[in-house]
Enzyme design. Structure first.
Site, PDB file in Angstrom:
ATOM      1  N   CYS A 304       0.829  -1.210   0.000  1.00  0.00           N
ATOM      2  CA  CYS A 304       0.000   0.000   0.000  1.00  0.00           C
ATOM      3  C   CYS A 304       0.864   1.262   0.000  1.00  0.00           C
ATOM      4  O   CYS A 304       1.454   1.593  -1.019  1.00  0.00           O
ATOM      5  CB  CYS A 304      -0.977  -0.041   1.167  1.00  0.00           C
ATOM      6  SG  CYS A 304      -2.481   0.904   0.851  1.00  0.00           S
ATOM      7  N   HIS A 388      -3.966  -4.936   0.480  1.00  0.00           N
ATOM      8  CA  HIS A 388      -3.599  -5.544   1.765  1.00  0.00           C
ATOM      9  C   HIS A 388      -3.693  -7.069   1.670  1.00  0.00           C
ATOM     10  O   HIS A 388      -4.788  -7.633   1.760  1.00  0.00           O
ATOM     11  CB  HIS A 388      -4.523  -5.036   2.871  1.00  0.00           C
ATOM     12  CG  HIS A 388      -4.341  -3.591   3.185  1.00  0.00           C
ATOM     13  ND1 HIS A 388      -4.845  -2.997   4.328  1.00  0.00           N
ATOM     14  CD2 HIS A 388      -3.710  -2.600   2.520  1.00  0.00           C
ATOM     15  CE1 HIS A 388      -4.536  -1.719   4.341  1.00  0.00           C
ATOM     16  NE2 HIS A 388      -3.852  -1.457   3.240  1.00  0.00           N
ATOM     17  N   GLU A 390      -2.969  -9.388   3.728  1.00  0.00           N
ATOM     18  CA  GLU A 390      -3.439 -10.084   4.938  1.00  0.00           C
ATOM     19  C   GLU A 390      -4.956 -10.072   5.012  1.00  0.00           C
ATOM     20  O   GLU A 390      -5.571 -10.893   5.696  1.00  0.00           O
ATOM     21  CB  GLU A 390      -2.820  -9.454   6.178  1.00  0.00           C
ATOM     22  CG  GLU A 390      -3.612  -8.360   6.848  1.00  0.00           C
ATOM     23  CD  GLU A 390      -3.812  -7.111   5.989  1.00  0.00           C
ATOM     24  OE1 GLU A 390      -4.753  -6.342   6.268  1.00  0.00           O
ATOM     25  OE2 GLU A 390      -3.029  -6.893   5.046  1.00  0.00           O
TER      26      GLU A 390
END
Length: 429
Positions: A304, A388, A390
């Site tokens: 990001c 992202h 995760e």
């Protein structure tokens, strides 16, 4: 059903000079009585946007007056993770899912040490909670953390406005003494562009991270039986990014956003992670300089904000998107494999791939708007994602990126351990 009141023009020439100010329009929402009554006390609130529109609502959480950039998030679940994502610093988050608060909040789903967003805008605040993990209500949670929230507002209409006009500066206020002209002036006196937001969300000291993903939530971590030391720059890093790295067998040292590159290299890490974070990457030239001084020396992974800083450090440019990407349902194509991943995203800036030097490869592309969603530069052992991996909250399609980073570090380690063949002949010896 949302109803629009009669629009009215207010003369504010003394505030804006000869420039014609936006027309002020008030929007209200009809609320049902009876079963729809809230069991707690509420107060009136207003959301003023810089285009002159005024949205009347009810408040929960903290009271007062707050300015921020209004963005919408399309996630259906995970509002607590969104509240504690440091990448939302300086922003009001409008949830497009109409029903928020029904699962309450708990102490396990925090993504950082506090809430960094400026405020929360929702359509319907649940009158009850129904989760065995619930520790308190959303309203109490926000009040304890001094975060403003409003509900009973037409979030669909505001979302359409943001899609048409782009992200807008807004003011949330429960202060009835402030006039609409004063609130409008506040929206024009503040801007999120060019502000260093990562220094306000970063940790202040170096520390080790050891927590892995809890067994009941883990799904695909397979280490190589070898531990790799990763230095993670905290530009607003989420806890689950650290947990996923730790679950893949990494020893992690977290450092502040201003940590010198020379100190990082003294630690002799196997790799460096440049994390997610809020705001404008062009407003943090010191972070870009840090990235430049590390590139080519160890394998790096940017996520990001880290992806955007890598783009700038490589000589590319970043730009502000119309309304950004915020949500857990963005389709991304992995250009290397051809597979499509559903990704979790939260950013208002993107890298312009046309400005990148030769050798830098665009590895992922957002299928909604074609923007760059991932980069690789094999010559300098660089990989990055705009989103992202995760996915907290969100789907786990992109979790393999952590494995790819580990494999990148393993390749570098194996390369260094290979015996060096001497170029000096025995006759010259």
């Amino acid at each position: 059903m949302a109803t629009k009141s009669l629009g009215f023009a207010v003369s504010v020439t003394h505030l804006f000079g000869s420039k014609s100010p936006p027309k002020l329009c008030v929007f209200t929402l009809r609320c049902s009585a009876g079963n729809g009554e809230r069991p707690w006390k509420t107060s009136g609130a207003r959301l003023m946007l810089e285009d002159g529109s005024i949205w009347k609502a009810k408040s929960f959480g903290a009271s007062g007056t707050q300015v921020g950039e209004v963005v919408f998030n399309t996630s259906l679940t995970g509002y607590q993770e969104i509240l504690t994502d440091p990448s939302y610093a300086g922003q009001f988050v409008l949830m497009t899912n109409p029903h928020i608060g029904n699962t309450g909040v708990n102490f396990d789903d925090e993504e950082s040490r506090q809430c960094f967003l400026a405020g929360l805008v929702i359509r319907s605040l649940s009158i009850s909670t129904s989760s065995w993990r619930c520790a308190e209500t959303l309203g109490d949670y926000l009040a304890e953390r001094n975060i403003m929230g409003i509900y009973d507002v037409d979030t669909r209409a505001i979302t359409r406005r943001l899609r048409q006009k782009g992200s807008l500066i807004g003011v949330l206020s429960t202060d009835n003494s402030k006039t609409e002209e004063e609130l409008l002036k506040m929206t024009h006196s503040w801007d999120i562009v060019g502000i260093d937001l990562i220094s306000g969300v970063s940790c202040q000291s170096v520390h080790e991270w050891v927590d892995t993903t809890k067994q009941e939530w883990d799904f695909s971590s397979k280490g190589h039986g070898e531990t790799f030391h990763v230095v993670a720059y905290d530009f607003g890093i989420k806890h689950n990014i650290l947990r996923r790295l730790a679950s893949y067998g990494c020893k992690i040292t977290v450092v502040p956003s201003t940590w010198p590159a020379s100190e990082t290299l003294k630690m002799k890490p196997d790799g460096v992670l440049f994390s997610n974070g809020p705001g404008d990457p062009s407003a943090v030239p010191y972070a870009v300089e840090t990235v430049k001084n590390i590139l080519g020396k160890v394998p790096v992974f940017g996520i990001c904000m880290g992806h955007q800083l890598l783009g700038q450090a490589l000589g590319g440019k970043t730009f502000k998107m119309k309304f950004g990407h915020h949500g857990g349902n963005h389709p991304v194509r992995n250009l290397r494999t051809g597979q499509v991943e559903i990704s979790a995203q939260n950013h208002n800036y993107a890298v312009d791939p046309a400005t990148l030097p030769e050798g830098v490869e665009v590895t992922h592309r957002n299928l909604n708007d074609g923007s760059c969603a991932g980069l690789a530069f094999p010559a300098q052992r660089i990989m990055s994602l705009q989103y992202h991996p995760e996915a907290s909250p969100g789907p786990h399609d992109s979790d393999y990126a952590f494995r790819d980073f580990v494999e990148l570090m393993m390749q570098e380690k194996n390369k260094k351990s290979e015996p060096q063949i001497s170029t000096v002949s025995s006759l010259d010896a």
